[in-house]
Write a protein that holds these residues in place. Structure first.
Motif, PDB file in Angstrom:
ATOM      1  N   LEU A  65       0.827  -1.207   0.000  1.00 33.51           N
ATOM      2  CA  LEU A  65       0.000   0.000   0.000  1.00 33.51           C
ATOM      3  C   LEU A  65       0.860   1.256   0.000  1.00 33.51           C
ATOM      4  N   ARG A  66       1.938   1.262   0.759  1.00 33.06           N
ATOM      5  CA  ARG A  66       2.843   2.424   0.755  1.00 33.06           C
ATOM      6  C   ARG A  66       3.462   2.635  -0.627  1.00 33.06           C
ATOM      7  N   TYR A  67       3.887   1.543  -1.264  1.00 26.65           N
ATOM      8  CA  TYR A  67       4.439   1.628  -2.615  1.00 26.65           C
ATOM      9  C   TYR A  67       3.404   2.219  -3.574  1.00 26.65           C
ATOM     10  N   MET A  68       2.179   1.697  -3.490  1.00 26.35           N
ATOM     11  CA  MET A  68       1.128   2.153  -4.384  1.00 26.35           C
ATOM     12  C   MET A  68       0.840   3.641  -4.184  1.00 26.35           C
ATOM     13  N   LYS A  69       0.791   4.059  -2.941  1.00 26.56           N
ATOM     14  CA  LYS A  69       0.528   5.473  -2.646  1.00 26.56           C
ATOM     15  C   LYS A  69       1.651   6.355  -3.185  1.00 26.56           C
ATOM     16  N   GLU A  70       2.899   5.934  -2.984  1.00 29.62           N
ATOM     17  CA  GLU A  70       4.063   6.701  -3.466  1.00 29.62           C
ATOM     18  C   GLU A  70       4.085   6.812  -4.989  1.00 29.62           C
ATOM     19  N   HIS A  71       3.478   5.840  -5.676  1.00 27.84           N
ATOM     20  CA  HIS A  71       3.487   5.820  -7.138  1.00 27.84           C
ATOM     21  C   HIS A  71       2.127   6.194  -7.740  1.00 27.84           C
ATOM     22  N   ASN A  72       1.293   6.816  -6.919  1.00 28.94           N
ATOM     23  CA  ASN A  72       0.008   7.369  -7.372  1.00 28.94           C
ATOM     24  C   ASN A  72      -0.976   6.352  -7.947  1.00 28.94           C
ATOM     25  N   TYR A  73      -0.965   5.152  -7.391  1.00 27.02           N
ATOM     26  CA  TYR A  73      -1.987   4.171  -7.735  1.00 27.02           C
ATOM     27  C   TYR A  73      -3.126   4.299  -6.740  1.00 27.02           C
ATOM     28  N   THR A  74      -4.299   3.859  -7.145  1.00 25.72           N
ATOM     29  CA  THR A  74      -5.387   3.683  -6.186  1.00 25.72           C
ATOM     30  C   THR A  74      -5.641   2.183  -6.069  1.00 25.72           C
ATOM     31  N   LEU A  75      -6.324   1.810  -5.026  1.00 26.26           N
ATOM     32  CA  LEU A  75      -6.457   0.408  -4.651  1.00 26.26           C
ATOM     33  C   LEU A  75      -7.833  -0.164  -4.971  1.00 26.26           C
ATOM     34  N   ALA A  76      -7.810  -1.335  -5.584  1.00 27.67           N
ATOM     35  CA  ALA A  76      -9.008  -2.151  -5.739  1.00 27.67           C
ATOM     36  C   ALA A  76      -8.710  -3.463  -4.997  1.00 27.67           C
ATOM     37  N   PRO A  77      -9.210  -3.608  -3.772  1.00 24.10           N
ATOM     38  CA  PRO A  77      -8.865  -4.772  -2.947  1.00 24.10           C
ATOM     39  C   PRO A  77      -9.732  -5.992  -3.264  1.00 24.10           C
ATOM     40  N   LEU A  78      -9.334  -6.775  -4.268  1.00 23.19           N
ATOM     41  CA  LEU A  78     -10.083  -7.972  -4.625  1.00 23.19           C
ATOM     42  C   LEU A  78      -9.731  -9.152  -3.720  1.00 23.19           C
ATOM     43  N   CYS A  79      -8.589  -9.105  -3.099  1.00 20.20           N
ATOM     44  CA  CYS A  79      -8.154 -10.147  -2.163  1.00 20.20           C
ATOM     45  C   CYS A  79      -8.834  -9.907  -0.810  1.00 20.20           C
ATOM     46  N   SER A  80      -9.434 -10.928  -0.243  1.00 25.02           N
ATOM     47  CA  SER A  80     -10.148 -10.771   1.029  1.00 25.02           C
ATOM     48  C   SER A  80      -9.210 -10.380   2.168  1.00 25.02           C
ATOM     49  N   PHE A  81      -7.967 -10.852   2.146  1.00 27.99           N
ATOM     50  CA  PHE A  81      -7.013 -10.491   3.198  1.00 27.99           C
ATOM     51  C   PHE A  81      -6.690  -9.000   3.138  1.00 27.99           C
ATOM     52  N   VAL A  82      -6.469  -8.487   1.932  1.00 32.03           N
ATOM     53  CA  VAL A  82      -6.185  -7.064   1.758  1.00 32.03           C
ATOM     54  C   VAL A  82      -7.397  -6.236   2.180  1.00 32.03           C
ATOM     55  N   ALA A  83      -8.592  -6.653   1.763  1.00 32.45           N
ATOM     56  CA  ALA A  83      -9.808  -5.920   2.132  1.00 32.45           C
ATOM     57  C   ALA A  83      -9.982  -5.879   3.651  1.00 32.45           C
ATOM     58  N   LYS A  84      -9.712  -6.986   4.311  1.00 29.26           N
ATOM     59  CA  LYS A  84      -9.819  -7.042   5.771  1.00 29.26           C
ATOM     60  C   LYS A  84      -8.794  -6.109   6.421  1.00 29.26           C
ATOM     61  N   TYR A  85      -7.581  -6.089   5.873  1.00 27.34           N
ATOM     62  CA  TYR A  85      -6.536  -5.207   6.395  1.00 27.34           C
ATOM     63  C   TYR A  85      -6.971  -3.750   6.286  1.00 27.34           C
TER      64      TYR A  85
END
Length: 102
Positions: A65-85
């Motif tokens: 998530l930190r990498y994505m934020k630093e590189h201006n991505y937004t998140l689509a959490p399709l993985c249940s573990f990521v969504a829970k986090y």
């Protein structure tokens, strides 16, 4: 007992389309898909059995998530573990791609 994984390096494996973290000879990873709108879909998280329950999954999600934020991505959490986090860490809610909620 959780260990501090903050010093471990997150690597991007473009061939396998995943974030990886090498820990004690084991590789934890998160698979992803990137679209043309800078949305990064995190589709699957895997932690080796030897590392389960030690905070490795949370550590790799946080680093991704930190990498994505630093590189201006937004998140689509399709993985249940990521969504829970993300559900448990509301500071990431504003980072969700349009139309995604946890």
């Amino acid at each position: 007992m959780s260990k501090d994984y903050s010093a471990l390096k997150l690597t991007i494996n473009p061939e396998k389309k995943r974030f990886e973290m090498d820990i004690d000879g084991h590789v934890a990873f998160i698979e992803f898909i990137i679209n043309n709108y800078n949305i990064l879909f995190l589709t699957h998280t895997e932690v080796p059995v030897a590392l389960e329950g030690k905070g490795v999954g949370s550590a790799i999600v946080e680093k991704a998530l930190r990498y994505m934020k630093e590189h201006n991505y937004t998140l689509a959490p399709l993985c249940s573990f990521v969504a829970k986090y993300v559900t448990k860490h509301p500071e990431w809610h504003s980072f969700l791609a349009k139309g995604y909620h946890v």
